[in-house]
Design a protein around this motif. Structure first.
Motif, mmCIF file in Angstrom:
data_model
loop_
_atom_site.group_PDB
_atom_site.id
_atom_site.type_symbol
_atom_site.label_atom_id
_atom_site.label_comp_id
_atom_site.label_asym_id
_atom_site.label_seq_id
_atom_site.Cartn_x
_atom_site.Cartn_y
_atom_site.Cartn_z
ATOM 1 N N GLY A 216 0.777 -1.097 -0.140
ATOM 2 C CA GLY A 216 0.078 -0.036 -0.051
ATOM 3 C C GLY A 216 0.812 1.353 0.121
ATOM 4 O O GLY A 216 0.736 2.362 -0.855
ATOM 5 N N VAL A 217 1.825 1.275 0.982
ATOM 6 C CA VAL A 217 2.780 2.433 0.985
ATOM 7 C C VAL A 217 3.607 2.531 -0.406
ATOM 8 O O VAL A 217 3.687 3.537 -0.993
ATOM 9 C CB VAL A 217 3.766 2.375 1.912
ATOM 10 N N MET B 116 3.938 5.694 -3.350
ATOM 11 C CA MET B 116 4.969 6.173 -3.756
ATOM 12 C C MET B 116 5.196 6.133 -5.270
ATOM 13 O O MET B 116 5.457 7.087 -6.011
ATOM 14 C CB MET B 116 6.235 5.360 -3.176
ATOM 15 N N GLU C 209 -6.034 -5.479 -0.313
ATOM 16 C CA GLU C 209 -6.517 -4.377 -0.329
ATOM 17 C C GLU C 209 -5.697 -3.591 -1.426
ATOM 18 O O GLU C 209 -5.902 -2.838 -2.600
ATOM 19 C CB GLU C 209 -6.759 -3.491 0.537
ATOM 20 N N ASN D 264 -5.898 0.325 3.305
ATOM 21 C CA ASN D 264 -5.019 0.768 2.137
ATOM 22 C C ASN D 264 -4.903 2.265 1.940
ATOM 23 O O ASN D 264 -3.994 2.754 1.505
ATOM 24 C CB ASN D 264 -5.575 0.030 0.817
ATOM 25 N N ASN E 70 -2.388 3.902 3.981
ATOM 26 C CA ASN E 70 -0.960 3.318 3.530
ATOM 27 C C ASN E 70 -0.546 4.177 2.291
ATOM 28 O O ASN E 70 0.562 4.578 1.799
ATOM 29 C CB ASN E 70 -1.055 1.602 3.280
ATOM 30 N N ILE E 71 -1.686 4.256 1.417
ATOM 31 C CA ILE E 71 -1.315 5.058 0.088
ATOM 32 C C ILE E 71 -1.272 6.579 0.547
ATOM 33 O O ILE E 71 -0.105 7.071 -0.324
ATOM 34 C CB ILE E 71 -2.495 5.071 -0.891
ATOM 35 N N THR F 93 0.255 7.650 3.024
ATOM 36 C CA THR F 93 1.650 7.605 3.562
ATOM 37 C C THR F 93 2.825 7.383 2.153
ATOM 38 O O THR F 93 3.581 8.483 2.354
ATOM 39 C CB THR F 93 2.159 6.245 4.355
ATOM 40 N N GLY F 94 2.682 6.724 1.300
ATOM 41 C CA GLY F 94 3.390 6.736 0.252
ATOM 42 C C GLY F 94 3.357 7.984 -0.449
ATOM 43 O O GLY F 94 4.633 8.713 -0.752
ATOM 44 N N LEU F 95 2.171 8.634 -0.696
ATOM 45 C CA LEU F 95 2.336 9.894 -1.186
ATOM 46 C C LEU F 95 2.814 10.922 -0.606
ATOM 47 O O LEU F 95 3.573 11.924 -1.116
ATOM 48 C CB LEU F 95 0.702 10.392 -1.626
ATOM 49 N N LEU G 246 5.382 10.420 1.622
ATOM 50 C CA LEU G 246 6.671 10.168 1.389
ATOM 51 C C LEU G 246 7.559 11.043 0.273
ATOM 52 O O LEU G 246 8.564 11.271 0.212
ATOM 53 C CB LEU G 246 7.095 8.899 1.648
ATOM 54 N N GLU G 247 6.513 10.990 -0.661
ATOM 55 C CA GLU G 247 7.166 11.622 -2.060
ATOM 56 C C GLU G 247 6.800 13.039 -2.045
ATOM 57 O O GLU G 247 7.064 13.755 -3.185
ATOM 58 C CB GLU G 247 6.365 10.966 -3.242
ATOM 59 N N PHE H 98 4.027 14.960 -1.090
ATOM 60 C CA PHE H 98 2.628 15.417 -1.452
ATOM 61 C C PHE H 98 2.047 15.899 0.269
ATOM 62 O O PHE H 98 2.147 15.081 1.131
ATOM 63 C CB PHE H 98 1.886 14.787 -2.077
ATOM 64 N N GLN I 250 -2.191 0.965 10.773
ATOM 65 C CA GLN I 250 -1.597 1.842 9.635
ATOM 66 C C GLN I 250 -1.246 3.114 10.262
ATOM 67 O O GLN I 250 -0.091 3.596 10.013
ATOM 68 C CB GLN I 250 -2.411 1.853 8.467
ATOM 69 N N ASN J 126 2.778 4.084 10.388
ATOM 70 C CA ASN J 126 3.167 4.802 9.082
ATOM 71 C C ASN J 126 2.927 6.269 9.259
ATOM 72 O O ASN J 126 3.509 6.895 8.578
ATOM 73 C CB ASN J 126 2.249 4.322 7.874
ATOM 74 N N LEU K 97 6.192 6.654 11.752
ATOM 75 C CA LEU K 97 7.083 7.063 11.074
ATOM 76 C C LEU K 97 7.321 8.794 10.807
ATOM 77 O O LEU K 97 8.666 9.137 10.583
ATOM 78 C CB LEU K 97 6.636 6.717 9.390
#
Lengths: 276, 314
Positions: free
Chosen positions: A122-123, A127, A156, B58, B61-62, B64-66, B68-69, B71, B89, B93, B97
């Protein structure tokens, strides 16, 4: 790096991983030994773009080690490449040393904290979406365990990546066939894993996870793909506790520690008595 | 149909839509939850609106990923589900984190307390203040009206870190239309008094104002709206509470387990104040009744009439 040199590197990483475990017996040695060649392929096979002097350089490829606990074999690689000081390998798990039984983001080279399972894909999707939005050509790799695929959050994420056709996302499954208490097939049988990803809209390939060249070829093929493809899963067949007979033969090896004299004997055998 | 700007989520999303027009680094990620104002945002920014489906884990988590980039991300969902389904999460995260990596994720949690009154206890959210307050680095914002919620959008974009934003599901009267919420102080004095200070958050701030007015002549009640529940300026709050012999906390949440009542009792204790503290909120049990929000409040004695009666006996 050629095949012979990668093999040498994997042997060195294997030995150093055992030495880390000798210092820090709480570390998950069996799980960490199944992914040695995968990590060597990523870092020495020309797959990942990285800069040890600037670990978060914008032009790096992203690697999330979702099976965080099972990656102490990453420590020697980080030291060898200069992400962390080689002296960190001297006394892992002791006060003042940054290397713990479970890795964290104080260790240069780790993107995320993954002692808890089920977060990486998911992370990684976030990214991957972010990189696309920035127009970046960089890729996201996520290393997961096959037991970790029991986590619902993984599915998911697998569903969503498939739907969005994230061609810059690659999941590598370290398929060592074991959870903590038993073989995966006896707990929740997910075979065939590759077909399950494909059913959710992914491409999949299966490789021998202890063959660095096979892993490199699969990952470089992924990098060379055209935009518009699907996300890719690389199912890497591995052996938990690889190279340690007592672990390989034990369905409970995940929670087994090796005694110091057992590690010493393994290192002596491996080095032919040279530098154990 | 005109968008009702007295609803917190609508006011925030309208402001966010303005900011997204100027800033390509803002993402909005929904766990398949909507709002009238969201339709326009989705049309304007189809690339930066993501519906992850009914998948709150999710979603976080998504985000988090954005983040970290680089945003700034807003996660959006129904209060009990976007707070407690992905709690792990959020812990790993966002809370954990963010101690080592900069990230800006804002959880817009709609349906605070029993604002989804008739939906029953699965949709009531009486735990979120407690469980979010216990997470290090998590900013917990609990506005009482749409204006302060709207103001928080700019603060959220300018301030790194994870934030939990607890939004009432219903339209509420405006309090901050001509007032700027002070996000360093974390609370506002809405009414001065001398006998009892009512410290409230969210919808209960309105109840507190009603009660204070009803008690005029019998008792002089001060009213404080506490909106930053993790990081209130403790010395400033103590300065406001100091003159009172009694303090009452009012929250649409379980009491005695880490919520606004805990925050205030800690301030009283640490600042060595002797005011007697009474906690009003939900006792620790679920309510399956129909009958609407007022009835649910009556069941635990936090409707205006019950509160006037209880406080009159002080």
């Amino acid at each position: 790096m050629d095949t012979v040199t990668m093999k040498d590197k994997s042997r060195w990483v294997w030995r150093e991983t055992l030495k880390i475990h000798r210092f820090c017996p709480e570390s998950r040695i069996a799980s960490s030994l199944s992914c040695v060649e995968i990590l060597v392929a990523l870092y020495y096979g020309g797959v990942l773009r990285f800069d040890p002097k600037e670990p978060f350089h914008e032009e790096r490829d992203r690697l999330i080690i979702s099976k965080g606990h099972g990656s102490i074999s990453y420590y020697p690689i980080l030291a060898d490449l200069g992400f962390i000081d080689m002296r960190e390998l001297d006394a892992p798990g002791t006060l003042g040393n940054k290397l713990k039984a479970i890795p964290d983001t104080l260790i240069e080279g780790y993107e995320t904290i993954n002692g808890s399972l089920g977060h990486g894909i998911g992370v990684g999707i976030g990214m991957a979406l972010g990189l696309k939005a920035k127009g970046s050509q960089r890729k996201v790799f996520v290393l997961v365990g096959d037991g970790e695929l029991n986590e619902g959050s993984m599915w998911e994420a697998i569903m969503l990546a498939g739907h969005h056709k994230l061609d810059n996302l690659c999941v590598i499954v370290d398929k060592n066939n074991l959870c903590m208490l038993d073989y995966c097939r006896n707990i929740v049988d997910l075979e065939p894993i590759e077909a399950k990803f494909q059913a959710f809209g992914w491409d999949g390939v299966t490789v021998d996870g202890h063959d660095e060249v096979a892993v490199v070829e699969a990952l470089n093929a992924f990098k060379a793909r055209k935009s518009g493809d699907k996300s890719l899963v690389v199912v890497a067949h591995t052996v938990k506790g690889r190279g340690v007979a007592s672990l390989e033969a034990d369905s409970l090896c995940h929670i087994k520690s090796l005694k110091p004299d057992a590690v010493d004997a393994l290192l002596k055998d491996a080095a032919g008595g040279e530098d154990a | 149909m005109a968008i009702p700007t007295n609803i917190m989520r609508e006011a925030m999303i309208l402001r966010l839509r303005e900011r997204m027009a100027d800033d390509r680094r803002i993402y909005f990620v929904s766990a398949d939850f909507g709002a009238q104002s969201l339709d326009g945002l989705r049309e304007d920014f189809p690339d930066r609106f993501i519906n992850v489906g009914i998948a709150e884990q999710n979603c976080i988590n998504i985000c988090t990923g954005l983040a970290l980039e680089g945003f700034s991300v807003f996660a959006y969902g129904i209060a009990p589900f976007i707070s407690m389904r992905p709690y792990e999460q959020i812990r790993i995260n966002l809370s954990l984190l963010s101690q080592t990596r900069p990230l800006n994720v804002n959880i817009l949690s709609v349906g605070a307390g029993v604002s989804y009154d008739v939906s029953g206890p699965t949709h009531h959210c009486l735990e979120d203040i407690s469980v979010m307050r216990t997470l290090p680095h998590m900013r917990v914002f609990s506005p009482c009206d749409a204006s302060s919620a709207r103001q928080f959008v700019d603060y959220a974009l300018d301030t790194m870190g994870p934030k939990y934003i607890r939004l009432d599901g219903k339209a509420l009267p405006d309090i901050y239309a001509d007032r700027q919420a002070d996000f360093r102080q974390g609370f506002s004095v809405l009414r001065q008094g001398t006998d009892v200070c009512l410290v409230a958050t969210g919808v209960m701030t309105h109840t507190a104002l009603t009660v204070a007015k009803a008690l005029e002549g019998k008792m002089s009640c001060g009213v404080i709206d506490a909106f930053l529940l993790d990081a209130v300026d403790e010395a400033a709050l103590a300065g406001c509470l100091g003159p009172y012999a009694r303090v009452a906390t009012l929250e649409e949440a379980f009491i005695g387990c880490g919520g606004l009542d805990s925050l205030v009792s800690c301030v009283l204790e640490r600042q060595n104040l002797s005011a007697r503290h009474t906690r009003f909120g939900f006792q620790r049990g679920f309510n399956f009744d129909n009958g609407g929000r007022l009835h649910l409040h009556k069941c635990v004695g936090i409707d205006p009439e019950s509160l006037v009666s209880t406080l009159s006996q002080y």
